[in-house]
Scaffold this motif. Structure first.
Motif, mmCIF file in Angstrom:
data_model
loop_
_atom_site.group_PDB
_atom_site.id
_atom_site.type_symbol
_atom_site.label_atom_id
_atom_site.label_comp_id
_atom_site.label_asym_id
_atom_site.label_seq_id
_atom_site.Cartn_x
_atom_site.Cartn_y
_atom_site.Cartn_z
ATOM 1 N N CYS A 25 33.845 53.855 25.804
ATOM 2 C CA CYS A 25 34.988 54.676 25.417
ATOM 3 C C CYS A 25 34.503 56.065 25.033
ATOM 4 N N PRO A 26 35.082 57.129 25.601
ATOM 5 C CA PRO A 26 34.632 58.495 25.273
ATOM 6 C C PRO A 26 35.059 58.928 23.877
ATOM 7 N N GLU A 27 35.980 58.189 23.297
ATOM 8 C CA GLU A 27 36.507 58.578 21.984
ATOM 9 C C GLU A 27 35.664 57.989 20.859
ATOM 10 N N CYS A 28 35.418 56.675 20.918
ATOM 11 C CA CYS A 28 34.712 56.021 19.820
ATOM 12 C C CYS A 28 33.373 55.433 20.255
ATOM 13 N N GLY A 29 33.103 55.451 21.569
ATOM 14 C CA GLY A 29 31.814 54.981 22.041
ATOM 15 C C GLY A 29 31.692 53.475 22.166
ATOM 16 N N CYS A 75 41.536 51.238 24.841
ATOM 17 C CA CYS A 75 40.320 50.893 24.110
ATOM 18 C C CYS A 75 40.659 49.977 22.940
ATOM 19 N N PRO A 76 40.001 48.823 22.828
ATOM 20 C CA PRO A 76 40.286 47.928 21.695
ATOM 21 C C PRO A 76 39.734 48.473 20.387
ATOM 22 N N GLY A 77 38.842 49.446 20.461
ATOM 23 C CA GLY A 77 38.247 50.000 19.254
ATOM 24 C C GLY A 77 39.124 51.039 18.586
ATOM 25 N N CYS A 78 39.593 52.011 19.365
ATOM 26 C CA CYS A 78 40.357 53.111 18.764
ATOM 27 C C CYS A 78 41.769 53.207 19.310
ATOM 28 N N GLY A 79 42.079 52.440 20.345
ATOM 29 C CA GLY A 79 43.454 52.379 20.814
ATOM 30 C C GLY A 79 43.870 53.479 21.767
#
Ligand code: ZN
Length: 106
Positions: free
Chosen positions: A8-12, A22-26
């Protein structure tokens, strides 16, 4: 292509290439230029090697064409279509490819 991941480019966070969000940051992954998880060259190679059975259609999410190819593979017609498809995939740009196959099927 099961098990393939990207970051994910947002949270990695490592996420499936098929993940829409992304399941991490949505954040939405498919609308921010990460691609569709489908590769034009992979699709072209599937078309030329396995196109007689319409395998590239399943890869591209066009399951109806894939099933029709399987049903009619004995006629040889899907193989001819696949050769044309192979050429079209090779000469088209990634933008065209994503426009055609990148978004989820309506
Ligand atoms: Zn994220």
């Amino acid at each position: 292509m099961a098990g393939e991941t990207k970051f994910c480019p947002e949270c990695g966070k490592e996420v499936s290439v098929n993940a829409v969000v992304c399941p991490g940051c949505g954040i939405q992954l498919k609308s921010i230029g990460l691609g569709s998880g489908k590769n034009r060259i992979v699709a072209a190679l599937l078309a030329i090697f396995l196109g007689g059975f319409g395998i590239q259609w399943f890869y591209l999410g066009k399951n109806l064409y894939g099933i029709l190819s399987l049903v009619f593979f004995w006629t040889g017609i899907p193989a001819i279509i696949a050769i044309i498809h192979f050429v079209l995939l090779l000469i088209s740009s990634d933008e065209d490819f994503n426009a055609k196959y990148g978004t989820e099927n309506k």
